[in-house]
Write a protein that holds these residues in place. Sequence first.
Motif, PDB file in Angstrom:
ATOM      1  N   GLU A 151       0.514  19.812   8.280  1.00 27.93           N
ATOM      2  CA  GLU A 151       1.500  19.361   9.335  1.00 27.93           C
ATOM      3  C   GLU A 151       1.093  18.213   9.100  1.00 27.93           C
ATOM      4  OE1 GLU A 151       4.039  21.910  12.889  1.00 27.93           O
ATOM      5  OE2 GLU A 151       1.855  22.152  12.633  1.00 27.93           O
ATOM      6  N   ARG A 154      -1.196  16.699  12.728  1.00 28.38           N
ATOM      7  CA  ARG A 154      -0.941  17.006  13.970  1.00 28.38           C
ATOM      8  C   ARG A 154      -1.992  15.417  14.451  1.00 28.38           C
ATOM      9  NH1 ARG A 154      -2.850  23.148  12.948  1.00 28.38           N
ATOM     10  NH2 ARG A 154      -0.895  23.257  11.871  1.00 28.38           N
ATOM     11  N   HIS A 203       7.793   9.757  17.381  1.00 23.16           N
ATOM     12  CA  HIS A 203       8.630  10.856  17.554  1.00 23.16           C
ATOM     13  C   HIS A 203       9.824   9.914  16.958  1.00 23.16           C
ATOM     14  CE1 HIS A 203      11.217  12.785  20.566  1.00 23.16           C
ATOM     15  NE2 HIS A 203      12.045  11.100  20.934  1.00 23.16           N
ATOM     16  N   GLN A 205       9.759  12.002  13.846  1.00 25.15           N
ATOM     17  CA  GLN A 205      10.048  14.032  14.312  1.00 25.15           C
ATOM     18  C   GLN A 205      11.515  13.409  14.437  1.00 25.15           C
ATOM     19  OE1 GLN A 205       7.344  13.895  17.654  1.00 25.15           O
ATOM     20  NE2 GLN A 205       6.039  15.202  16.678  1.00 25.15           N
ATOM     21  N   PRO A 253      13.454  20.601  15.089  1.00 22.27           N
ATOM     22  CA  PRO A 253      11.947  21.059  15.666  1.00 22.27           C
ATOM     23  C   PRO A 253      11.098  22.126  14.662  1.00 22.27           C
ATOM     24  CG  PRO A 253      13.175  20.624  17.324  1.00 22.27           C
ATOM     25  CD  PRO A 253      14.046  20.994  16.286  1.00 22.27           C
ATOM     26  N   CYS A 282       9.274  20.066  11.515  1.00 23.15           N
ATOM     27  CA  CYS A 282       8.994  18.644  11.720  1.00 23.15           C
ATOM     28  C   CYS A 282       7.585  19.342  10.792  1.00 23.15           C
ATOM     29  CB  CYS A 282       9.018  18.373  12.843  1.00 23.15           C
ATOM     30  SG  CYS A 282       8.542  16.426  12.998  1.00 23.15           S
ATOM     31  N   ARG A 333       3.451  17.005  13.816  1.00 22.96           N
ATOM     32  CA  ARG A 333       3.165  16.878  15.576  1.00 22.96           C
ATOM     33  C   ARG A 333       2.273  16.267  16.884  1.00 22.96           C
ATOM     34  NH1 ARG A 333       5.110  21.860  17.501  1.00 22.96           N
ATOM     35  NH2 ARG A 333       4.388  22.628  19.229  1.00 22.96           N
ATOM     36  N   ARG A 385       9.214  12.446  23.141  1.00 22.71           N
ATOM     37  CA  ARG A 385       8.979  13.628  22.866  1.00 22.71           C
ATOM     38  C   ARG A 385       7.430  13.924  22.807  1.00 22.71           C
ATOM     39  NH1 ARG A 385      11.136  16.857  18.335  1.00 22.71           N
ATOM     40  NH2 ARG A 385       8.566  17.267  17.312  1.00 22.71           N
ATOM     41  N   ASP A 403       4.316  17.253  21.620  1.00 20.48           N
ATOM     42  CA  ASP A 403       4.660  18.712  20.833  1.00 20.48           C
ATOM     43  C   ASP A 403       3.713  20.059  22.350  1.00 20.48           C
ATOM     44  OD1 ASP A 403       6.867  18.412  19.340  1.00 20.48           O
ATOM     45  OD2 ASP A 403       5.399  17.590  18.300  1.00 20.48           O
ATOM     46  N   GLU A 404       3.674  19.785  22.673  1.00 18.70           N
ATOM     47  CA  GLU A 404       2.028  20.124  22.724  1.00 18.70           C
ATOM     48  C   GLU A 404       1.591  19.092  24.895  1.00 18.70           C
ATOM     49  OE1 GLU A 404      -0.311  23.066  21.248  1.00 18.70           O
ATOM     50  OE2 GLU A 404       1.085  22.921  18.943  1.00 18.70           O
TER      51      GLU A 404
END
Length: 306
Positions: free
Chosen positions: A157, A159, A210, A213, A218, A221, A224, A249, A251-252
């Motif tokens: 990923e 990130r 985004h 993504q 989800p 993807c 992140r 969006r 993610d975290e």
Amino acid sequence: MSSKLGEKLVVAISSRALFDLTESHEIYEKQGIRAYSEYQIENEDKPLLPGAAFPIVKKLLKLNENNHERPVVEVVLLSRNSADTGLRIFNSIQHYQLDITRAAFSSGRSPYRYVSAFASHLFLSTDPTDVRAALDDGFAAATILPKQGNQSDASQELRFAFDGDAVIFSDESEKIYKKQGLQAFTDNERAAADTPLAGGPFKNFLAALHRLQRDYSPENCPIRTALVTARSAPAHERVIKTLREWNIRIDEALFLGGMPKGQFLRSFGADVFFDDQTSHCDDAAVHVATGHVPHGVANDSSEEQK
């Protein structure tokens, strides 16, 4: 943002961010441009070692592997080298099999002005002056700091982690905190919870991520994102509602209430973290590659500039 490169995510990167040019730069600083040019030409078939942003670039370009018909990412090289001395850089790109085909060599002058010409969403450099100039022109930009140590990252990923105020959002609320203190900041954010924050320098880059993504489910993807902010409740509500208003969006979201961010970024596994405050960047760089964003009220004084 319209782009002659289509709908791709465009990332501009300096040669010193992509490769480790420490040795040759020292030659330039101590012996001058002629000695530097001779050194680069003599070693043009010797690959350069990876620089601070090299792992990020590899993961960015990997996003194209499953999109051969419609590549989604373009990385362009911006360099103060001449085309002659830049041959070593292109040879190194070929050595590492990086799909980078576009470049601007400015022969000693700042290459940041080509950030706009390439319609870049992000500019990564080791030169704070170039980064500030790009930010002043309205582009997301950061001075890249390498991750300290040799922690390996086996994740596939990509990130990205972002600070909030003065990075994703404007510094309007941070100004209140700096001038009037935490209680005034908290009171303001509670009162303005339904009023979206203005966008900061990284809003457009986050929006571009985004858009990529949305092409994936989800669960599958490869990108992140995380918001890692010193805010805490009740100041969190305005941030959440702002992102909702922007239809972006994240993610975290980590609302740390002033706790050091480094360990949390390591737990998230960030490939890069962007923050406007040098103290946060220094803490983060122990754990992850970090981009200092010299923007906003935290960078107004000479002590904060870096």
